[in-house]
Design a protein around this motif. Sequence first.
Motif, mmCIF file in Angstrom:
data_model
loop_
_atom_site.group_PDB
_atom_site.id
_atom_site.type_symbol
_atom_site.label_atom_id
_atom_site.label_comp_id
_atom_site.label_asym_id
_atom_site.label_seq_id
_atom_site.Cartn_x
_atom_site.Cartn_y
_atom_site.Cartn_z
ATOM 1 N N ILE A 112 0.720 -1.411 0.008
ATOM 2 C CA ILE A 112 -0.106 0.104 0.064
ATOM 3 C C ILE A 112 0.751 1.187 -0.014
ATOM 4 O O ILE A 112 1.681 1.311 0.776
ATOM 5 N N ILE A 185 -7.482 5.943 1.280
ATOM 6 C CA ILE A 185 -7.188 4.570 1.663
ATOM 7 C C ILE A 185 -7.950 4.251 2.729
ATOM 8 O O ILE A 185 -8.708 3.166 3.039
ATOM 9 N N PRO A 186 -7.879 4.952 3.983
ATOM 10 C CA PRO A 186 -8.495 4.228 5.323
ATOM 11 C C PRO A 186 -9.714 4.025 5.231
ATOM 12 O O PRO A 186 -10.487 3.349 5.740
ATOM 13 N N ILE A 189 -10.863 0.803 3.205
ATOM 14 C CA ILE A 189 -10.537 -0.210 3.957
ATOM 15 C C ILE A 189 -11.637 -0.379 4.873
ATOM 16 O O ILE A 189 -12.277 -1.349 5.124
ATOM 17 N N LEU A 210 3.231 -0.463 4.367
ATOM 18 C CA LEU A 210 2.549 0.806 4.368
ATOM 19 C C LEU A 210 3.848 1.808 3.970
ATOM 20 O O LEU A 210 4.663 1.753 4.709
ATOM 21 N N MET A 216 -1.322 9.146 6.015
ATOM 22 C CA MET A 216 -1.985 7.851 5.487
ATOM 23 C C MET A 216 -1.589 6.651 6.224
ATOM 24 O O MET A 216 -2.451 6.022 6.701
ATOM 25 N N GLU A 219 -3.096 6.543 10.028
ATOM 26 C CA GLU A 219 -4.573 6.311 9.907
ATOM 27 C C GLU A 219 -5.051 5.015 9.443
ATOM 28 O O GLU A 219 -5.702 4.402 9.724
ATOM 29 N N THR A 220 -4.136 4.329 8.339
ATOM 30 C CA THR A 220 -4.401 3.241 7.782
ATOM 31 C C THR A 220 -4.044 1.980 8.598
ATOM 32 O O THR A 220 -4.700 1.099 8.806
#
Length: 247
Positions: A112, A185-186, A189, A210, A216, A219-220
């Motif tokens: 990612i 992205i978050p 998901i 990641l 990002m 948070e992801t």
Amino acid sequence: MAQWLSGTVIANTHWTDTLFSLRVKTEPFDFIAGQFVRLAIETADGKVQRAYSLLNSPGGPEQEFLISTVADGLLTPLLHQLKPGDTVDISQPACGFFILDEVPDGKNLWLISTGTGIGPYLSMLGTETPWQRFSSIILLHSVRYVAELVYQPLISHFQQRYGTQLHYQPIVTREAKAGALQQRIPELIQSGALQQACGHSLDQESQVLLCGNPQMITETKAVLESLGLKKNLRRDPGQITVEQYWK
């Protein structure tokens, strides 16, 4: 103290006004896909340097870097202006633990990235390691504009060679593009839209890397932890591996 190799610029490809790739010829040196070196230029005020991941795979005399220009940066505007034949210094040895040797086994490998964070993944995909270890690989690249979806011919080469073992999923947040998702992205998901689009789950049988924008990553990682995944540590293996030099 780092040692330095003198490299000669072979090409400077400008993808957009602020995104470019440098290809540099050096003496061959060893590194592991996913590692980084420092690029440096001598200025009147001394050597200016910054860390960049190697985008090429190990084993050749040419090194490649994907770089985003920082308008008020000390180094990136200088790198942006380099022309074939110019010189740039490259630090030795290569560093970093964002490598597949540090990643536990799993069923799916999620790569990612945002922006220039795709670089180390392209280096990894040019080796045999990920294809031998994981049944499915998902390469995710999130950018703002379509023009920033770089290295399409290389990605197509991997798709042709490895077929359905690789799923490439672009995300373009500020433009519409066929086949691309458009949310962050978050959020993708959290809603399950990313997993549905890619046809693979994000669970404890997955390994997730990641790389990219620090926000990002933060948070992801939090969303992934809410799904039951945990950070991968040597003393306590998990499913989430983060590129640290962005911090």
